[in-house]
Design an enzyme around this catalytic site. Sequence first.
Site, PDB file in Angstrom:
ATOM      1  N   HIS A 145       0.831  -1.218   0.000  1.00 21.32           N
ATOM      2  CA  HIS A 145       0.000   0.000   0.000  1.00 21.32           C
ATOM      3  C   HIS A 145       0.859   1.258   0.000  1.00 21.32           C
ATOM      4  O   HIS A 145       2.038   1.215   0.345  1.00 21.32           O
ATOM      5  CB  HIS A 145      -0.913   0.029   1.227  1.00 21.32           C
ATOM      6  CG  HIS A 145      -2.107  -0.858   1.107  1.00 21.32           C
ATOM      7  ND1 HIS A 145      -2.058  -2.205   1.411  1.00 21.32           N
ATOM      8  CD2 HIS A 145      -3.375  -0.611   0.699  1.00 21.32           C
ATOM      9  CE1 HIS A 145      -3.257  -2.733   1.193  1.00 21.32           C
ATOM     10  NE2 HIS A 145      -4.061  -1.797   0.763  1.00 21.32           N
ATOM     11  N   LYS A 149      -0.922   4.968   4.683  1.00 21.02           N
ATOM     12  CA  LYS A 149      -1.886   4.058   5.321  1.00 21.02           C
ATOM     13  C   LYS A 149      -1.594   3.918   6.814  1.00 21.02           C
ATOM     14  O   LYS A 149      -0.438   3.756   7.205  1.00 21.02           O
ATOM     15  CB  LYS A 149      -1.836   2.694   4.619  1.00 21.02           C
ATOM     16  CG  LYS A 149      -2.887   1.735   5.132  1.00 21.02           C
ATOM     17  CD  LYS A 149      -3.125   0.597   4.183  1.00 21.02           C
ATOM     18  CE  LYS A 149      -4.126  -0.401   4.733  1.00 21.02           C
ATOM     19  NZ  LYS A 149      -5.437   0.212   5.008  1.00 21.02           N
TER      20      LYS A 149
END
Length: 256
Positions: A145, A149
């Site tokens: 990701h 995040k």
Amino acid sequence: MEQIKVTIAGPRGRMGKEAVELVQNTPHFTLISVIDHKGEASLDVPVYKDIEECFRTETPHVLIDLTTPEVGYLHTKTALEYGVRPVVGTTGFTPEELNELKDLAESTKLGCIIAPNFAIGAVLMMKFSQMAAKYFDDIEIIELHHDQKLDAPSGTAVKTAEMIKEVREAKTQGHPNEKETHSGARGATIDGMHIHSVRLPGLIAHQQVMFGAEGQTLTVRHDSYNRASFMSGVKVSVETVMKLDTLVYGLENILD
Ligand SMILES: NC(=O)C1=CN([C@@H]2O[C@H](COP(=O)(O)OP(=O)(O)OC[C@H]3O[C@@H](n4cnc5c(N)ncnc54)[C@H](O)[C@@H]3O)[C@@H](O)[C@H]2O)C=CC1
Ligand SMILES: O=C(O)C1=N[C@H](C(=O)O)C[C@H](O)C1
């Protein structure tokens, strides 16, 4: 088609902005308000800093929550208490929080959808992984990701492991005497499966599930290259939550 009145929490976020666009561009959805704790959203609907203030004034059918783990949990609980059906994309809830919300949805007889991943391709990736796990029980999940995040492992990785757990006997993987010389090298474990979280600028949302057996490996991979990839799942969730009277965890449970 009946109009569905929607409130969005987190409208200035990466996902929230896409959700605002989705709701505004869907003829049978009406965006009636947003919840932004800083009150900085500039939209032509009322902006509330606090969810209770919003629900004392507004009566949406659905709350879409795309915020942070702690806030998302409180918003979901408050929505159910005020008779509003939550569609939650926010990840990072604990199993205890999920259970509590499930009980609350049951007792209020309100639909609630908590979907760790709204992308149809990601749902298929999880289902294919569950199918493969019947035949390959050595599994490593690698989720990748963007570096903004907050939660690790991702909600999708946890959900994938939970779905695999349904069909696979718990198993300790790797060498029985394996030792980490650098803490975290083997990642997190769920039921013996290892989960590795990669965070890098340039990434959006990606996951590969690797299966290994004698002389072969199998890799199932999904990539989201933008956040529009999640919006068809948000749309179907808003429509479906209106027909439910319990909590559903995972988009795979509402797709045909
Ligand atoms: N289910 C899915 O398919 C997906 C889920 N997500 C999840 O959605 C959540 C949001 O992700 P992003 O949009 O990337 O994050 P983001 O950081 O861009 O947006 C979060 C927004 O929440 C707002 N916020 C924080 N506290 C708030 C409060 N008390 N009231 C109202 N708003 C508040 C922040 O101001 C921010 O604008 C994360 O939990 C992420 O894991 C992200 C992508 C897809
Ligand atoms: O934070 C994100 O970006 C994403 N979060 C969800 C998760 O934790 O699985 C869904 C998707 O992977 C994007």
